[in-house]
Scaffold this motif. Sequence first.
Motif, PDB file in Angstrom:
ATOM      1  N   GLN A 181     -72.054 -14.485  28.904  1.00  0.00           N
ATOM      2  CA  GLN A 181     -70.896 -15.097  28.256  1.00  0.00           C
ATOM      3  C   GLN A 181     -69.638 -14.786  29.067  1.00  0.00           C
ATOM      4  O   GLN A 181     -69.363 -13.625  29.381  1.00  0.00           O
ATOM      5  N   VAL A 182     -68.917 -15.831  29.421  1.00  0.00           N
ATOM      6  CA  VAL A 182     -67.674 -15.703  30.188  1.00  0.00           C
ATOM      7  C   VAL A 182     -66.544 -16.246  29.327  1.00  0.00           C
ATOM      8  O   VAL A 182     -66.493 -17.441  29.026  1.00  0.00           O
ATOM      9  N   ASN A 183     -65.661 -15.367  28.907  1.00  0.00           N
ATOM     10  CA  ASN A 183     -64.534 -15.747  28.056  1.00  0.00           C
ATOM     11  C   ASN A 183     -63.247 -15.122  28.591  1.00  0.00           C
ATOM     12  O   ASN A 183     -63.271 -14.342  29.544  1.00  0.00           O
ATOM     13  N   GLY A 184     -62.146 -15.467  27.979  1.00  0.00           N
ATOM     14  CA  GLY A 184     -60.863 -14.929  28.423  1.00  0.00           C
ATOM     15  C   GLY A 184     -60.015 -14.431  27.269  1.00  0.00           C
ATOM     16  O   GLY A 184     -60.203 -14.826  26.112  1.00  0.00           O
ATOM     17  N   ILE A 185     -59.090 -13.555  27.603  1.00  0.00           N
ATOM     18  CA  ILE A 185     -58.059 -13.096  26.671  1.00  0.00           C
ATOM     19  C   ILE A 185     -56.710 -13.487  27.254  1.00  0.00           C
ATOM     20  O   ILE A 185     -56.437 -13.223  28.436  1.00  0.00           O
ATOM     21  N   GLY A 186     -55.872 -14.099  26.426  1.00  0.00           N
ATOM     22  CA  GLY A 186     -54.524 -14.458  26.860  1.00  0.00           C
ATOM     23  C   GLY A 186     -53.496 -13.634  26.106  1.00  0.00           C
ATOM     24  O   GLY A 186     -53.138 -13.991  24.976  1.00  0.00           O
ATOM     25  N   PRO A 187     -53.039 -12.527  26.678  1.00  0.00           N
ATOM     26  CA  PRO A 187     -52.046 -11.695  25.978  1.00  0.00           C
ATOM     27  C   PRO A 187     -50.696 -12.397  25.871  1.00  0.00           C
ATOM     28  O   PRO A 187     -50.300 -13.167  26.748  1.00  0.00           O
ATOM     29  N   GLY A 188     -50.008 -12.102  24.774  1.00  0.00           N
ATOM     30  CA  GLY A 188     -48.634 -12.542  24.639  1.00  0.00           C
ATOM     31  C   GLY A 188     -47.707 -11.506  25.252  1.00  0.00           C
ATOM     32  O   GLY A 188     -47.995 -10.951  26.312  1.00  0.00           O
ATOM     33  N   TYR A 189     -46.595 -11.224  24.581  1.00  0.00           N
ATOM     34  CA  TYR A 189     -45.630 -10.253  25.099  1.00  0.00           C
ATOM     35  C   TYR A 189     -45.836  -8.911  24.404  1.00  0.00           C
ATOM     36  O   TYR A 189     -45.762  -8.815  23.178  1.00  0.00           O
ATOM     37  N   PHE A 190     -46.100  -7.884  25.216  1.00  0.00           N
ATOM     38  CA  PHE A 190     -46.479  -6.577  24.691  1.00  0.00           C
ATOM     39  C   PHE A 190     -45.490  -5.501  25.098  1.00  0.00           C
ATOM     40  O   PHE A 190     -44.865  -5.562  26.165  1.00  0.00           O
ATOM     41  N   ALA A 191     -45.400  -4.495  24.245  1.00  0.00           N
ATOM     42  CA  ALA A 191     -44.529  -3.347  24.501  1.00  0.00           C
ATOM     43  C   ALA A 191     -45.244  -2.373  25.424  1.00  0.00           C
ATOM     44  O   ALA A 191     -46.076  -1.579  24.991  1.00  0.00           O
ATOM     45  N   THR A 192     -44.946  -2.449  26.703  1.00  0.00           N
ATOM     46  CA  THR A 192     -45.524  -1.557  27.703  1.00  0.00           C
ATOM     47  C   THR A 192     -44.398  -0.878  28.474  1.00  0.00           C
ATOM     48  O   THR A 192     -43.220  -1.193  28.286  1.00  0.00           O
ATOM     49  N   THR A 193     -44.772   0.028  29.356  1.00  0.00           N
ATOM     50  CA  THR A 193     -43.751   0.682  30.181  1.00  0.00           C
ATOM     51  C   THR A 193     -43.049  -0.334  31.082  1.00  0.00           C
ATOM     52  O   THR A 193     -41.869  -0.171  31.406  1.00  0.00           O
ATOM     53  N   GLN A 194     -43.783  -1.397  31.463  1.00  0.00           N
ATOM     54  CA  GLN A 194     -43.185  -2.407  32.332  1.00  0.00           C
ATOM     55  C   GLN A 194     -42.113  -3.221  31.606  1.00  0.00           C
ATOM     56  O   GLN A 194     -41.141  -3.666  32.221  1.00  0.00           O
ATOM     57  N   THR A 195     -42.297  -3.439  30.288  1.00  0.00           N
ATOM     58  CA  THR A 195     -41.322  -4.242  29.551  1.00  0.00           C
ATOM     59  C   THR A 195     -40.258  -3.403  28.852  1.00  0.00           C
ATOM     60  O   THR A 195     -39.316  -3.947  28.263  1.00  0.00           O
ATOM     61  N   GLU A 196     -40.386  -2.093  28.929  1.00  0.00           N
ATOM     62  CA  GLU A 196     -39.453  -1.208  28.234  1.00  0.00           C
ATOM     63  C   GLU A 196     -37.984  -1.484  28.572  1.00  0.00           C
ATOM     64  O   GLU A 196     -37.126  -1.487  27.671  1.00  0.00           O
ATOM     65  N   PRO A 197     -37.630  -1.712  29.863  1.00  0.00           N
ATOM     66  CA  PRO A 197     -36.216  -1.923  30.183  1.00  0.00           C
ATOM     67  C   PRO A 197     -35.589  -3.135  29.502  1.00  0.00           C
ATOM     68  O   PRO A 197     -34.366  -3.171  29.299  1.00  0.00           O
ATOM     69  N   ILE A 198     -36.406  -4.131  29.144  1.00  0.00           N
ATOM     70  CA  ILE A 198     -35.829  -5.331  28.526  1.00  0.00           C
ATOM     71  C   ILE A 198     -36.021  -5.355  27.015  1.00  0.00           C
ATOM     72  O   ILE A 198     -35.504  -6.240  26.334  1.00  0.00           O
ATOM     73  N   ARG A 199     -36.739  -4.374  26.463  1.00  0.00           N
ATOM     74  CA  ARG A 199     -36.953  -4.314  25.016  1.00  0.00           C
ATOM     75  C   ARG A 199     -35.866  -3.475  24.346  1.00  0.00           C
ATOM     76  O   ARG A 199     -36.125  -2.483  23.682  1.00  0.00           O
ATOM     77  N   VAL A 200     -34.642  -3.898  24.532  1.00  0.00           N
ATOM     78  CA  VAL A 200     -33.515  -3.171  23.935  1.00  0.00           C
ATOM     79  C   VAL A 200     -32.640  -4.169  23.184  1.00  0.00           C
ATOM     80  O   VAL A 200     -32.537  -5.341  23.555  1.00  0.00           O
ATOM     81  N   ASP A 201     -32.027  -3.689  22.110  1.00  0.00           N
ATOM     82  CA  ASP A 201     -31.145  -4.550  21.321  1.00  0.00           C
ATOM     83  C   ASP A 201     -30.038  -5.117  22.196  1.00  0.00           C
ATOM     84  O   ASP A 201     -29.417  -4.395  22.993  1.00  0.00           O
ATOM     85  N   GLY A 202     -29.824  -6.400  22.063  1.00  0.00           N
ATOM     86  CA  GLY A 202     -28.770  -7.050  22.820  1.00  0.00           C
ATOM     87  C   GLY A 202     -29.244  -7.708  24.091  1.00  0.00           C
ATOM     88  O   GLY A 202     -28.531  -8.549  24.659  1.00  0.00           O
ATOM     89  N   ASN A 203     -30.430  -7.345  24.573  1.00  0.00           N
ATOM     90  CA  ASN A 203     -30.961  -8.004  25.766  1.00  0.00           C
ATOM     91  C   ASN A 203     -31.389  -9.420  25.389  1.00  0.00           C
ATOM     92  O   ASN A 203     -32.187  -9.606  24.461  1.00  0.00           O
TER      93      ASN A 203
END
Length: 260
Positions: A181-203
């Motif tokens: 079986q070959v399937n895929g996962i399509g993640p949305g927007y997640f809270a990771t260390t990479q997105t931390e700088p933009i996950r702030v109020d006002g951004n």
Amino acid sequence: MNLFSLQGKTALITGGTHGLGMAMAEGLAQAGAALLITSTTPSKLDEAIQRYQSQGFTATGYIFDVTDEHEAEKQVAAMEAWHGKIDILVNNAGIIKRVMAVDMSVEDFRKVIDVDLVGAFIMSKLVARSMIARKSGKIINICSMMSELGRDNVSAYASAKGGLKMLTKNLATEWARHNIQVNGIGPGYFATTQTEPIRVDGNPFNEFIISRTPAGHWGDPKDLAGTAIFLASDASKFINGQIIYVDGGILATIGKPANE
């Protein structure tokens, strides 16, 4: 719950040293799978293996570039010789270059396609050989909402992820007869260390994601574990060529409803 058990299984996760790849790997290990983790950075790999092992998981690391077919073939052969078999492959390794199309070099465009799409093809092809012989296997390609949607400055990434969606469907078509079986996962927007700088109020981007997501917040990487376990287990044995989007509902709507 035996349908979801991965006891006795071995899972290979490319690029599983951090972020969403690590979250999915931890989920597979919690379900009983032994982990094989790849990376191109020794320090990151060492740190990740230590983290997995500190949780009591069985984890082994391998350093190689998934776009190098010759080296990947050697490493997969070594894994199979040492661990016996690879039951689950998660094609997670990927890169993104955020450059507007008119300014992007052809070299950079090809690099993203090579890592995000060609690398997944190489790894799938190599691992599938023994899966076909055993008449059993699970391949999970990590796609993206950019497999479906366009956005500014990610033309190469969206092209690769759109291609990966179709590669998923084509490999499923070819290998379903072998009980793969070959399937895929399509993640949305997640809270990771990479997105931390933009996950702030006002951004502005943070506000856009929250307003665009019906769930009203960024995803927790742990939210991907269940989907990975499902697609890696017997619970999904008649599901093939599908992409499951774990996105808080973004792709289901033209916009978050206004508060009443």
